[in-house]
Write an enzyme that holds these catalytic residues in place. Structure first.
Site, PDB file in Angstrom:
ATOM      1  N   LEU A  21       0.856  -1.193   0.000  1.00 52.95           N
ATOM      2  CA  LEU A  21       0.000   0.000   0.000  1.00 52.95           C
ATOM      3  C   LEU A  21       0.884   1.232   0.000  1.00 52.95           C
ATOM      4  O   LEU A  21       1.479   1.563   1.009  1.00 52.95           O
ATOM      5  CB  LEU A  21      -0.972  -0.003   1.175  1.00 52.95           C
ATOM      6  CG  LEU A  21      -0.538  -0.471   2.555  1.00 52.95           C
ATOM      7  CD1 LEU A  21      -1.200   0.367   3.614  1.00 52.95           C
ATOM      8  CD2 LEU A  21      -0.927  -1.924   2.724  1.00 52.95           C
ATOM      9  N   ASP A  22       0.957   1.870  -1.138  1.00 56.18           N
ATOM     10  CA  ASP A  22       1.884   2.987  -1.276  1.00 56.18           C
ATOM     11  C   ASP A  22       1.130   4.258  -1.655  1.00 56.18           C
ATOM     12  O   ASP A  22       0.162   4.199  -2.416  1.00 56.18           O
ATOM     13  CB  ASP A  22       2.910   2.625  -2.373  1.00 56.18           C
ATOM     14  CG  ASP A  22       4.201   3.400  -2.210  1.00 56.18           C
ATOM     15  OD1 ASP A  22       4.321   4.172  -1.238  1.00 56.18           O
ATOM     16  OD2 ASP A  22       5.087   3.245  -3.066  1.00 56.18           O
TER      17      ASP A  22
END
Ligand SMILES: CC(C)=CCC/C(C)=C/CC/C(C)=C/COP(=O)(O)OP(=O)(O)O
Length: 245
Positions: A21-22
């Site tokens: 999750l960026d």
């Protein structure tokens, strides 16, 4: 039949979806918010997406919540992340129990604050008998660390005379990895949001034949529509595992 039910009945659904999750910080910055608000939005998104993902037939979800390299972030941000993990585990415990989701936290626990460590043990204990929905959360995890700890464990078994060098093969190795790939499947699909196209020391062994999907959207904006797009992309892939088909 709704879109979710249609997907759930598709036999080409990924069994295991891994997520990097960026983009939380960039998402917050674009809105004039602080980094911690970006991570909070990311955490909310995470749980909504996990629910959709399980509803559509995936049985294992892995999240790269905190990499070993993330300790190098500003002290305030690290503190805020540890506090957020604690808050989320506490808040979501009833949901994990209601929906019978087994939680497994992987990584090096030595540096994790004691209160969070205790809570992780509590959540794992409370959910360990559930089968069918697994949520693997990687905290202070790195793929190299995982491979090294597996090698050390195998070497110790050889030294103690429990196994022979000849017994070391892929299956033996996979049993030692923190993901216990013999129990959970290797990831079919890995999603990394925000346009970055690298694995950043996540599942190095486990993603040998994983399909890699890199949408440009920032994680807090990755909702149901974006997940359906990812699935459509995945279902069009021809997985050959190195063979000719
Ligand atoms: C249940 C549970 C453990 C929930 C918490 C999950 C959560 C929100 C983790 C944050 C992980 C993280 C460092 C994201 C990357 O955004 P970034 O700061 O790298 O964004 P940037 O690329 O824009 O800088």
């Amino acid at each position: 039949m709704g879109e979710k039910e249609k997907r759930a009945s598709n036999r080409k659904m990924p069994k295991h979806v891994a997520v990097i999750l960026d983009g939380n910080r960039r998402w917050a910055e674009k809105r004039g918010l602080g980094t911690s608000e970006g991570h909070e939005a990311g955490a909310r998104r995470l749980l909504e997406n996990a629910k959709d993902c399980f509803a559509m037939g995936t049985n294992t979800i892995s999240l790269f919540a905190f990499s070993t390299e993330n300790w190098e972030r500003p002290e305030d941000e690290v503190k805020c992340l540890m506090a957020l993990f604690e808050k989320q585990f506490r808040a979501e415990m009833p949901f994990f129990q209601r929906d019978k989701i087994k939680i497994l936290v992987i990584g090096n626990r030595a540096k994790i604050p004691e209160s969070l460590r205790g809570l992780i043990e509590e959540v794992e204990e409370a959910t360990k008998s559930y089968e069918g929905k697994n949520l693997i959360i990687a905290i202070d995890y790195s793929g190299r660390f995982d491979i090294l700890q597996a090698c050390k464990s195998l070497a110790t078994k050889v030294k103690d005379g429990l196994i022979q060098v000849e017994d070391i093969n892929e299956e033996a190795m996979e049993k030692e990895l923190l993901t216990k790939c013999s129990e959970f499947p290797n990831p079919d699909l890995l999603i990394r949001t925000s346009g970055e196209q690298r694995i950043s020391n996540f599942f190095l062994w486990q993603s040998a034949y994983t399909e890699l999907y890199f949408p440009t959207v920032l994680w807090p904006d990755f909702g149901e529509a974006e997940y359906l797009e990812a699935l459509t992309w995945y279902q069009q892939r021809q997985r050959r595992f190195g063979r000719r088909v």
